[in-house]
Scaffold this active site. Sequence first.
Site, PDB file in Angstrom:
ATOM      1  N   TYR A  93     133.171  26.488  15.339  1.00  0.00           N
ATOM      2  CA  TYR A  93     132.946  27.933  15.189  1.00  0.00           C
ATOM      3  C   TYR A  93     133.608  28.474  13.918  1.00  0.00           C
ATOM      4  CZ  TYR A  93     132.548  32.874  16.435  1.00  0.00           C
ATOM      5  OH  TYR A  93     132.256  34.215  16.425  1.00  0.00           O
ATOM      6  N   ASN A 100     119.597  41.923  21.332  1.00  0.00           N
ATOM      7  CA  ASN A 100     119.354  42.334  22.713  1.00  0.00           C
ATOM      8  C   ASN A 100     120.644  42.556  23.503  1.00  0.00           C
ATOM      9  OD1 ASN A 100     118.983  39.187  22.539  1.00  0.00           O
ATOM     10  ND2 ASN A 100     119.795  39.608  24.589  1.00  0.00           N
TER      11      ASN A 100
END
Length: 523
Positions: free
Chosen positions: A198, A47
């Site tokens: 991460y 999105n």
Amino acid sequence: MEEVFLSLVALSKSAAAILKLYITFTTGWCKSQTCLVGKTAIITGANAGIGYQTALDFAKRGAKVILACRNSQKGEEARVAIVEETGNENIVVKLIDMASFDSVRAFAKNINETEDRLDILVNNAGIAEMGNKRSKDGKVLIMQVNYFSSFLLTNLLLDLMKKTKGSRIVNVSSVLARIASGFDVNKLDRFPGNYQAYPHSKLCNILFTIELAKKLKGTEVTTYSAHPGTANTDIFNYVQGPLTIIVLLFKKYFFKTVEEAAQTPIYCSVAKGIEKYSGEHFESCAKVARYKTASTLGLPKNLWNVTEEIVQLKYGKALSQTCLVGKTVIVTGANTGIGYEAALDFAKRGAKVILACRDEDRAQEARYKIVKETGNDNVVVKLINMSSFESVRAFAKEMNENEDRLDILVNNAGVGGIGDKRSKDGHVLLMQINYFSSFLLTNLLIGLMKKNRGGRIVNTSEEGAQTTIYCAVTKEIEDYNGEHFEECRKVPAYKTVKVPGLSKKLWRLTEEIVQLKPEEIQF
């Protein structure tokens, strides 16, 4: 002094502008004109950011694009924008929460039930959230969203992708995997700190891609990991503390646009001629050397095994494409059930299959069905009665005299719920059929099997045909010789078999029970 300061500021801005131009002009662009009409693609996190730009590109190429998003409103807004820009109305929003294994499984179930093909899967969804936050499943949130759920989703969709010719899996990673330090596959669910979480998650994506490529050999599915380049996306919305200032500065001068960043994932998805690089890592639309952090021998395989347990993956199917042309297989109890399904699979792979059965009529019926379904005429019925040691010896004698090789022996014959019945040899019938006769048969045929390289003996316990087939044909499981398998994966030994010396004692007692003769011992 003020003039000097202003000059330094101007010089800094000029240097930053030059660096920005350098980044822009050296960014690789996907120049492939591949048409995707008639193809289906799934992009997670579609999105916004890189996922959105990738979906937009696929839509322009004519694909059916499934936007896999967590937020239905944002997903719908993205769908409308893509349709308006491309004119391609075949854009669908499907909800998935990468922080929930249940959601991933529900999404995959829906896709498998409603789609007849899947050509491209882009595992793009990711976060850079700080702190030791946990998912709904109790896992480190950043690890689950960035890696665990992508691993699970990919495995759940593999069967569908294998049905689709030339399908591709792209795992979006990061160059920060280079600096992943202190990585330990046995501590995946321990938070490694704000500045390593991460990089660790992105290193996992690269290692996952390497091992996945090995498992996909022999299929038409290929996989690639891609570093898109650092871009100004929503992934940095959750960054906190001193890093916020650094991110803001770098966004302006050093980050790529999301369109630029999407180029490498798009390239890996559509570029022709890169299939030979399956399992490799890409930057700026080009293959790059494997990072040092991803080069440790055996690390991808170890990560895969640990991740299977974390996501509680259950394969249910033997995925190996091993060809058995020129090989010979014996399956006991092959006229029905697990034995029949295993024999059918081996026949499809081109093997000579010997159906070792007690009932000739039922065995011939099984043979007829297997030949009809596979077109393999090299399926033979040989009679054996596992409740009679004499019959087992006669069967083995015939095999040793008439066969010049034996590659796979599946000891599948078994019974249950028959009470305290006795065999022709006076032993508990259930024990003789399920164990004693398999022990005897194996010993009598081991000499023949030793003549062939890479022979395998599979002793069926309670698992279905897929695990039996998996153990018989899957490559790279030789290191697990003697181990137990369930649902096509190795499992820890049961507590009941861990008693020291128990297996050796059982062997010696069984030799006496079956009256194994010195000349029959091939070890």
